[in-house]
Structures are given as C-alpha cells and as structure tokens.
Design a protein around this motif. Structure first.
Motif, PDB file in Angstrom:
ATOM      1  N   UNK A  95       0.930  -1.152  -0.029  1.00  0.00           N
ATOM      2  CA  UNK A  95       0.064   0.015   0.098  1.00  0.00           C
ATOM      3  C   UNK A  95       1.005   1.338   0.091  1.00  0.00           C
ATOM      4  N   UNK A  96       0.484   2.225  -0.878  1.00  0.00           N
ATOM      5  CA  UNK A  96       1.331   3.424  -1.054  1.00  0.00           C
ATOM      6  C   UNK A  96       0.241   4.373  -1.202  1.00  0.00           C
ATOM      7  N   UNK A  97      -0.046   5.318  -0.091  1.00  0.00           N
ATOM      8  CA  UNK A  97      -0.952   6.008  -0.112  1.00  0.00           C
ATOM      9  C   UNK A  97      -2.359   5.536  -0.486  1.00  0.00           C
ATOM     10  N   UNK A  98      -2.776   6.223  -1.443  1.00  0.00           N
ATOM     11  CA  UNK A  98      -4.339   5.682  -2.076  1.00  0.00           C
ATOM     12  C   UNK A  98      -4.366   4.498  -3.236  1.00  0.00           C
ATOM     13  N   UNK A  99      -2.820   4.042  -3.254  1.00  0.00           N
ATOM     14  CA  UNK A  99      -2.653   3.049  -4.470  1.00  0.00           C
ATOM     15  C   UNK A  99      -2.129   1.854  -3.610  1.00  0.00           C
ATOM     16  N   UNK A 100      -2.412   0.696  -4.251  1.00  0.00           N
ATOM     17  CA  UNK A 100      -2.174  -0.598  -3.733  1.00  0.00           C
ATOM     18  C   UNK A 100      -1.973  -1.793  -4.810  1.00  0.00           C
ATOM     19  N   UNK A 101      -1.005  -2.495  -4.374  1.00  0.00           N
ATOM     20  CA  UNK A 101      -0.959  -3.713  -5.349  1.00  0.00           C
ATOM     21  C   UNK A 101      -0.989  -5.064  -4.527  1.00  0.00           C
ATOM     22  N   UNK A 108      -2.050 -10.671 -10.341  1.00  0.00           N
ATOM     23  CA  UNK A 108      -1.779  -9.305  -9.381  1.00  0.00           C
ATOM     24  C   UNK A 108      -2.723  -8.508  -9.793  1.00  0.00           C
ATOM     25  N   UNK A 109      -3.215  -7.552  -8.856  1.00  0.00           N
ATOM     26  CA  UNK A 109      -4.465  -6.646  -9.072  1.00  0.00           C
ATOM     27  C   UNK A 109      -3.702  -5.569  -8.433  1.00  0.00           C
ATOM     28  N   UNK A 110      -4.140  -4.343  -9.219  1.00  0.00           N
ATOM     29  CA  UNK A 110      -3.934  -2.839  -8.706  1.00  0.00           C
ATOM     30  C   UNK A 110      -5.109  -2.422  -8.322  1.00  0.00           C
ATOM     31  N   UNK A 111      -5.184  -1.566  -7.245  1.00  0.00           N
ATOM     32  CA  UNK A 111      -6.462  -1.098  -6.490  1.00  0.00           C
ATOM     33  C   UNK A 111      -6.043   0.354  -5.962  1.00  0.00           C
ATOM     34  N   UNK A 112      -7.390   1.075  -6.175  1.00  0.00           N
ATOM     35  CA  UNK A 112      -7.158   2.544  -5.783  1.00  0.00           C
ATOM     36  C   UNK A 112      -8.233   2.684  -4.534  1.00  0.00           C
ATOM     37  N   UNK A 113      -8.080   3.564  -3.769  1.00  0.00           N
ATOM     38  CA  UNK A 113      -8.950   3.694  -2.466  1.00  0.00           C
ATOM     39  C   UNK A 113     -10.005   5.010  -2.957  1.00  0.00           C
ATOM     40  N   UNK A 114     -11.170   4.532  -2.925  1.00  0.00           N
ATOM     41  CA  UNK A 114     -12.427   5.630  -3.315  1.00  0.00           C
ATOM     42  C   UNK A 114     -12.940   5.843  -1.888  1.00  0.00           C
ATOM     43  N   UNK A 115     -13.947   6.823  -1.924  1.00  0.00           N
ATOM     44  CA  UNK A 115     -14.777   7.146  -0.813  1.00  0.00           C
ATOM     45  C   UNK A 115     -15.532   5.790  -0.385  1.00  0.00           C
ATOM     46  N   UNK A 116     -16.020   4.750  -1.376  1.00  0.00           N
ATOM     47  CA  UNK A 116     -16.840   3.780  -0.778  1.00  0.00           C
ATOM     48  C   UNK A 116     -15.903   2.645  -0.575  1.00  0.00           C
ATOM     49  N   UNK A 117     -14.429   2.597  -0.520  1.00  0.00           N
ATOM     50  CA  UNK A 117     -13.639   1.517  -0.423  1.00  0.00           C
ATOM     51  C   UNK A 117     -12.742   1.347  -1.420  1.00  0.00           C
ATOM     52  N   UNK A 118     -11.915   0.348  -1.436  1.00  0.00           N
ATOM     53  CA  UNK A 118     -11.020  -0.028  -2.336  1.00  0.00           C
ATOM     54  C   UNK A 118     -11.328  -0.761  -3.572  1.00  0.00           C
ATOM     55  N   UNK A 119     -10.993  -0.202  -4.674  1.00  0.00           N
ATOM     56  CA  UNK A 119     -11.737  -0.702  -6.089  1.00  0.00           C
ATOM     57  C   UNK A 119     -10.617  -1.139  -7.006  1.00  0.00           C
ATOM     58  N   UNK A 120     -10.866  -2.170  -7.588  1.00  0.00           N
ATOM     59  CA  UNK A 120      -9.816  -2.677  -8.644  1.00  0.00           C
ATOM     60  C   UNK A 120      -9.654  -1.886  -9.922  1.00  0.00           C
ATOM     61  N   UNK A 121      -8.421  -1.381  -9.964  1.00  0.00           N
ATOM     62  CA  UNK A 121      -8.023  -0.477 -11.207  1.00  0.00           C
ATOM     63  C   UNK A 121      -7.654  -1.237 -12.232  1.00  0.00           C
ATOM     64  N   UNK A 122      -6.906  -2.493 -12.035  1.00  0.00           N
ATOM     65  CA  UNK A 122      -6.124  -3.359 -12.848  1.00  0.00           C
ATOM     66  C   UNK A 122      -6.216  -4.839 -12.327  1.00  0.00           C
TER      67      UNK A 122
END
Length: 140
Positions: A95-101, A108-122
């Motif tokens: 986890x790096x700030x609002x981005x995660x792997x 491998x999934x990449x995620x970002x944090x949104x107001x309603x939780x972590x979402x899959x970006x890739x």
C-alpha cells in the motif's frame, strides 16, 4: 523545581504524543493492507462464483467504463469476455497512499482507494521484467 526539571517534565508528554502518532500511523497501514486484501479476496470470490454484478461493482469507475467501452456492452455482459485468471489467495499487499498492489498466487491486482472503499483498477496483470505489468483489465 529548577528550569531544567520543568523542561524535562514538559518534554515527556510531547515525546509520548509523538510516539502515539507513530504507532497510530503504523496501525493505519496495517488496517489499509487488510482492507486491500479483503477487496482482492472479494473480487476473487466473485470471479470464482461467476458473480458478474459483484465483479463490476468491485471495479474502479474508469476501469468499469473501459470494460464497457471496449466491448460496447454493459459491464455485466462484458466482464466474462475479459478472460480473467483465477488468482487464488492473496500472498502479499503493498500500500502506497491511496494506491495498492495485491499479489495473488496466479494474478496481480492493482487497486485505488475511493470514498466507498478499495476498487480494482487493473486485473489479470502479469509482470514483465524491466517493463510495466501487462493487464487484461485496466482503466484508461
């Protein structure tokens, strides 16, 4: 009490506050890692069950839009054509700030944090040494 004694007395509460802030920050990282792991696991569970609505709900808005635009269909109709691999259990999370792997056994999934939780970006991402990951599902 001497002037030095008063300074030491004041310094202790400040040192204690600094220590508590550091400990709180560490707990925050662990908590975010757990939430990323839970989001990745939920995505994998939806994938294994063929729950197209849950898969689409787990995607970040831009990623969902890209899936729909590339297939010219609603996400629930397009997501199964993406040929996503079954990733298996989560092996590690960064986890790096609002981005995660989230590194899974076979994906491998990449995620970002949104107001309603972590979402899959890739998703469906494979590493290529010296190059960016190649992902079968990603936002623009």
């Amino acid at each position: 009490m001497s002037g030095q004694g008063r300074r030491l007395t004041r310094a202790r509460p400040l040192s204690l506050c600094a220590l508590l802030l550091v400990l709180a920050a560490c707990g925050g990282t662990e908590q975010r890692s757990a939430k990323v792991s839970a989001a990745a696991t939920a995505f994998e569970t939806a994938l294994s069950k063929g729950d197209r609505a849950a898969l689409c709900a787990a995607l970040a808005p831009q990623t969902r839009g890209e899936v729909e635009n590339s297939a010219k269909k609603a996400c629930a109709d397009a997501i199964t054509a993406q040929d996503l691999p079954a990733g298996g259990p989560v092996r590690g999370v960064d986890v790096h700030g609002r981005q995660a792997r989230a590194v899974l056994v076979s994906d491998t999934l990449f995620l970002s944090q949104f107001p309603d939780g972590w979402k899959i970006v890739a998703a469906g991402c494979k590493p290529h040494p010296g190059q960016p990951y190649q992902c079968s599902v990603k936002g623009s």
